[in-house]
Design a protein around this motif. Structure first.
Motif, PDB file in Angstrom:
ATOM      1  N   ASP A 131       0.829  -1.200   0.000  1.00 38.65           N
ATOM      2  CA  ASP A 131       0.000   0.000   0.000  1.00 38.65           C
ATOM      3  C   ASP A 131       0.868   1.256   0.000  1.00 38.65           C
ATOM      4  O   ASP A 131       1.850   1.341   0.735  1.00 38.65           O
ATOM      5  N   ALA A 132       0.498   2.238  -0.828  1.00 39.26           N
ATOM      6  CA  ALA A 132       1.285   3.461  -0.934  1.00 39.26           C
ATOM      7  C   ALA A 132       0.618   4.632  -0.210  1.00 39.26           C
ATOM      8  O   ALA A 132       1.053   5.778  -0.339  1.00 39.26           O
ATOM      9  N   ASP A 133      -0.433   4.353   0.557  1.00 34.69           N
ATOM     10  CA  ASP A 133      -1.155   5.421   1.240  1.00 34.69           C
ATOM     11  C   ASP A 133      -0.916   5.309   2.750  1.00 34.69           C
ATOM     12  O   ASP A 133      -1.316   4.324   3.372  1.00 34.69           O
ATOM     13  N   HIS A 134      -0.266   6.316   3.315  1.00 33.99           N
ATOM     14  CA  HIS A 134       0.172   6.220   4.718  1.00 33.99           C
ATOM     15  C   HIS A 134      -1.000   6.038   5.672  1.00 33.99           C
ATOM     16  O   HIS A 134      -0.941   5.229   6.611  1.00 33.99           O
ATOM     17  N   ARG A 189      -4.222   2.347   9.139  1.00 32.13           N
ATOM     18  CA  ARG A 189      -5.484   1.666   9.454  1.00 32.13           C
ATOM     19  C   ARG A 189      -5.316   0.158   9.354  1.00 32.13           C
ATOM     20  O   ARG A 189      -5.808  -0.593  10.184  1.00 32.13           O
ATOM     21  N   THR A 190      -4.611  -0.301   8.312  1.00 32.18           N
ATOM     22  CA  THR A 190      -4.395  -1.748   8.157  1.00 32.18           C
ATOM     23  C   THR A 190      -3.535  -2.285   9.298  1.00 32.18           C
ATOM     24  O   THR A 190      -3.767  -3.381   9.805  1.00 32.18           O
ATOM     25  N   LEU A 191      -2.572  -1.482   9.714  1.00 30.08           N
ATOM     26  CA  LEU A 191      -1.706  -1.876  10.824  1.00 30.08           C
ATOM     27  C   LEU A 191      -2.539  -2.019  12.111  1.00 30.08           C
ATOM     28  O   LEU A 191      -2.328  -2.946  12.899  1.00 30.08           O
ATOM     29  N   ALA A 192      -3.485  -1.111  12.297  1.00 25.52           N
ATOM     30  CA  ALA A 192      -4.378  -1.204  13.464  1.00 25.52           C
ATOM     31  C   ALA A 192      -5.233  -2.454  13.369  1.00 25.52           C
ATOM     32  O   ALA A 192      -5.402  -3.195  14.350  1.00 25.52           O
ATOM     33  N   THR A 193      -5.764  -2.724  12.174  1.00 24.63           N
ATOM     34  CA  THR A 193      -6.581  -3.925  11.971  1.00 24.63           C
ATOM     35  C   THR A 193      -5.754  -5.180  12.221  1.00 24.63           C
ATOM     36  O   THR A 193      -6.202  -6.122  12.881  1.00 24.63           O
ATOM     37  N   ASN A 209       5.101   3.558  16.552  1.00 25.36           N
ATOM     38  CA  ASN A 209       6.113   4.371  15.859  1.00 25.36           C
ATOM     39  C   ASN A 209       5.740   4.699  14.422  1.00 25.36           C
ATOM     40  O   ASN A 209       6.324   5.604  13.819  1.00 25.36           O
ATOM     41  N   ALA A 210       4.796   3.951  13.853  1.00 28.39           N
ATOM     42  CA  ALA A 210       4.572   3.985  12.406  1.00 28.39           C
ATOM     43  C   ALA A 210       4.130   5.351  11.893  1.00 28.39           C
ATOM     44  O   ALA A 210       4.397   5.689  10.739  1.00 28.39           O
ATOM     45  N   GLY A 211       3.457   6.127  12.753  1.00 30.88           N
ATOM     46  CA  GLY A 211       2.997   7.452  12.327  1.00 30.88           C
ATOM     47  C   GLY A 211       4.139   8.323  11.830  1.00 30.88           C
ATOM     48  O   GLY A 211       3.958   9.131  10.919  1.00 30.88           O
ATOM     49  N   ASP A 263       8.367   2.842   3.373  1.00 28.46           N
ATOM     50  CA  ASP A 263       9.390   1.822   3.129  1.00 28.46           C
ATOM     51  C   ASP A 263       9.855   1.190   4.434  1.00 28.46           C
ATOM     52  O   ASP A 263      10.043  -0.026   4.522  1.00 28.46           O
ATOM     53  N   SER A 264      10.040   2.017   5.458  1.00 28.04           N
ATOM     54  CA  SER A 264      10.489   1.488   6.747  1.00 28.04           C
ATOM     55  C   SER A 264       9.411   0.616   7.380  1.00 28.04           C
ATOM     56  O   SER A 264       9.709  -0.431   7.957  1.00 28.04           O
ATOM     57  N   ILE A 265       8.157   1.059   7.280  1.00 27.23           N
ATOM     58  CA  ILE A 265       7.062   0.259   7.840  1.00 27.23           C
ATOM     59  C   ILE A 265       7.004  -1.084   7.115  1.00 27.23           C
ATOM     60  O   ILE A 265       6.938  -2.147   7.741  1.00 27.23           O
ATOM     61  N   ALA A 266       7.057  -1.020   5.775  1.00 29.66           N
ATOM     62  CA  ALA A 266       6.972  -2.262   4.989  1.00 29.66           C
ATOM     63  C   ALA A 266       8.140  -3.194   5.337  1.00 29.66           C
ATOM     64  O   ALA A 266       7.956  -4.408   5.461  1.00 29.66           O
ATOM     65  N   ALA A 267       9.323  -2.610   5.526  1.00 24.46           N
ATOM     66  CA  ALA A 267      10.491  -3.431   5.845  1.00 24.46           C
ATOM     67  C   ALA A 267      10.301  -4.136   7.189  1.00 24.46           C
ATOM     68  O   ALA A 267      10.639  -5.313   7.358  1.00 24.46           O
TER      69      ALA A 267
END
Ligand SMILES: [Fe+2]
Length: 130
Positions: A36-39, A44-48, A92-94, A99-103
């Motif tokens: 996903d390219a939308d922060h 939201r997906t990370l929360a889910t 921390n993701a906010g 790229d860092s989140i995906a990694a």
């Protein structure tokens, strides 16, 4: 950062319909997240994903308690460690780049989730009623 991303595969099935469905759902959520390219949507997906991990671990731990699995305590500790890592990432993701989140998600899935399902979860599968 482009280590091969481990996807869910039927080899991960333990033969328990609910657990297998939940495992696949975890992989699907993680896979949609890293693409996903939308922060905002990633957050939201990370929360889910975080909520779904809580539900899945709770269900799995209840199942292990129900079948009297002797390795339950150690298994719970492994779940706790993963839940904490994911919660830290979400916290921390906010302020992180996509790229860092995906990694990090890639690392959590490749290093932990896939391994946990293929090794630790497989150990309890032998205790499941046929
Ligand atoms: Fe587990």
């Amino acid at each position: 950062m482009d280590s091969p991303y481990i996807e869910w595969s039927p080899a991960m099935e333990l033969g328990h319909a609910t657990v297998d469905r939940q495992h696949k759902q975890l992989f699907d959520l993680a896979a949609s997240l890293v693409q996903d390219a939308d922060h905002l949507r990633v957050m939201r997906t990370l929360a889910t994903l975080s909520e779904y991990v809580v539900v899945h671990f709770r269900d799995e731990e209840q199942l292990l308690a129900d079948i009297g699995y002797p390795g339950l305590e150690a298994h719970k500790q492994a779940h706790d460690a993963f839940r904490n890592r994911l919660a830290r990432l979400y916290g921390n993701a906010g302020g992180m780049s996509l790229d860092s989140i995906a990694a990090e998600v890639r690392q959590l899935v490749n290093d932990w989730l896939a391994n946990h399902i293929l090794v630790a979860d497989r150990e309890y599968a032998a205790y499941l009623p046929a």
